[in-house]
Write a protein that holds these residues in place. Structure first.
Motif, PDB file in Angstrom:
ATOM      1  N   GLU A  80      -1.725   2.814   0.181  1.00 34.26           N
ATOM      2  CA  GLU A  80      -1.882   2.874  -1.273  1.00 34.26           C
ATOM      3  C   GLU A  80      -2.119   1.459  -1.780  1.00 34.26           C
ATOM      4  OE1 GLU A  80       0.384   4.835  -5.185  1.00 34.26           O
ATOM      5  OE2 GLU A  80       1.360   4.805  -3.224  1.00 34.26           O
ATOM      6  N   LEU A  81      -3.090   1.325  -2.670  1.00 35.58           N
ATOM      7  CA  LEU A  81      -3.453   0.015  -3.197  1.00 35.58           C
ATOM      8  C   LEU A  81      -3.155  -0.031  -4.691  1.00 35.58           C
ATOM      9  CD1 LEU A  81      -4.761  -2.785  -2.872  1.00 35.58           C
ATOM     10  CD2 LEU A  81      -6.993  -1.681  -3.200  1.00 35.58           C
ATOM     11  N   TYR A  82      -2.209  -0.886  -5.070  1.00 35.34           N
ATOM     12  CA  TYR A  82      -1.753  -1.001  -6.457  1.00 35.34           C
ATOM     13  C   TYR A  82      -2.490  -2.115  -7.197  1.00 35.34           C
ATOM     14  CZ  TYR A  82       2.522   1.622  -5.202  1.00 35.34           C
ATOM     15  OH  TYR A  82       3.419   2.568  -4.782  1.00 35.34           O
ATOM     16  N   GLU A  83      -2.602  -1.917  -8.511  1.00 33.76           N
ATOM     17  CA  GLU A  83      -3.058  -2.975  -9.411  1.00 33.76           C
ATOM     18  C   GLU A  83      -2.169  -2.930 -10.656  1.00 33.76           C
ATOM     19  OE1 GLU A  83      -7.339  -4.423 -10.684  1.00 33.76           O
ATOM     20  OE2 GLU A  83      -6.881  -2.482 -11.607  1.00 33.76           O
ATOM     21  N   ILE A  84      -1.530  -4.036 -10.964  1.00 38.47           N
ATOM     22  CA  ILE A  84      -0.649  -4.083 -12.131  1.00 38.47           C
ATOM     23  C   ILE A  84      -1.506  -4.276 -13.382  1.00 38.47           C
ATOM     24  CG2 ILE A  84       1.395  -5.147 -13.137  1.00 38.47           C
ATOM     25  CD1 ILE A  84       1.654  -3.814 -10.263  1.00 38.47           C
TER      26      ILE A  84
END
Length: 260
Positions: free
Chosen positions: A112-116
């Motif tokens: 899973e690739l998060y971006e804040i």
């Protein structure tokens, strides 16, 4: 009050009251699922604690209409989550620890690739949910920064600043699913985040073997071809760029030596 997230590539507004999302004309997405304090009490360190009535809202499969067919073909999904400001007793607002269910189409527990998008986050992750949990990381990230959780790792997303909401987006496998049983058997992940004033401190879960927690900042994932641009804009420019999320086996050698 609502905040525009257009700078991240999607015409989406984040609402505080009621908690949720508004979509622009080109964007489609579901009604958000709201998690209330009553619904998550069993997962908290203090089930009788006080906190925000609506803890977080989640909308999976948000996209521009013209991209939906491409996303389905690639088995990709873009999700958005927003957390309320405040705290849950002594704990920060956070997700329940989990591992991703193995996808039938890939045979892998997907990454899973998060971006804040707003606020301050800590993405906590550990290699496995066993007595010896392997390497444990707490990755601190702010707006525009990205964090990649590798296949099979247990993880949780934590709001690092109780004075403001936290909003983040993530690229996920379209066949996403969460496994909670192993984490619940250990009464949580290997480290508990607790609030001391406005700061996060960590308490080791005694059900795991004693170990070390690595608190680090985010990095750039050049080995996966990622840039500093917003995640959705990167997909718009190159739809194949995030294929490693739904087909992690295609880059199996990268996971063997992966460092968050």
């Amino acid at each position: 009050m609502s905040d525009s997230m257009l700078k991240f590539g999607l015409d989406v507004y984040i609402n505080d009251h009621p908690m949720g999302f508004c979509y622009g004309d080109e964007v489609i997405g579901p009604l958000p699922e709201i998690r209330t304090l009553e619904q998550i009490r069993r997962s908290l360190r203090d089930p009788d604690c006080s906190g925000p009535e609506q803890v977080y809202a989640i909308a999976m499969d948000v996209a521009k209409q013209q991209h939906l067919a491409e996303l389905k073909k690639r088995m990709l999904l873009f999700g958005i989550v927003t957390y309320a400001k405040g705290q849950l007793g002594q704990e920060p607002v956070r997700s329940q620890g989990h591992v991703h269910r193995i996808s039938t189409h890939s045979g892998w527990s997907p990454p899973e690739l998060y971006e804040i998008w707003q606020g301050k986050a800590i993405i906590y992750m550990q290699e496995r949910v066993e007595h010896e949990p392997g390497r444990c990381f707490a990755v601190h990230a702010g707006p525009g920064e990205k964090v990649l959780v590798p296949p099979g790792w247990a993880h949780a997303t934590i709001s690092a600043d109780p004075s403001q909401p936290l909003t983040f987006a993530a690229w996920c496998d379209r066949e996403y699913g969460f496994e909670y049983d192993a984490v619940r058997e250990y009464k949580g992940l290997a480290w508990y985040p607790l609030l001391q004033g406005n700061n996060i401190i960590w308490q080791q879960n005694p059900r795991y073997q004693s170990g070390r927690l690595h608190a680090i900042g985010p990095r750039q994932y050049h080995e996966f071809g990622l840039s500093d641009d917003p995640l959705y804009l990167q997909f718009e420019t190159d739809p194949a760029r995030f294929q490693f999320i739904s087909k992690p086996g295609s880059v199996a050698e990268k996971w063997q030596r992966f460092e968050p």
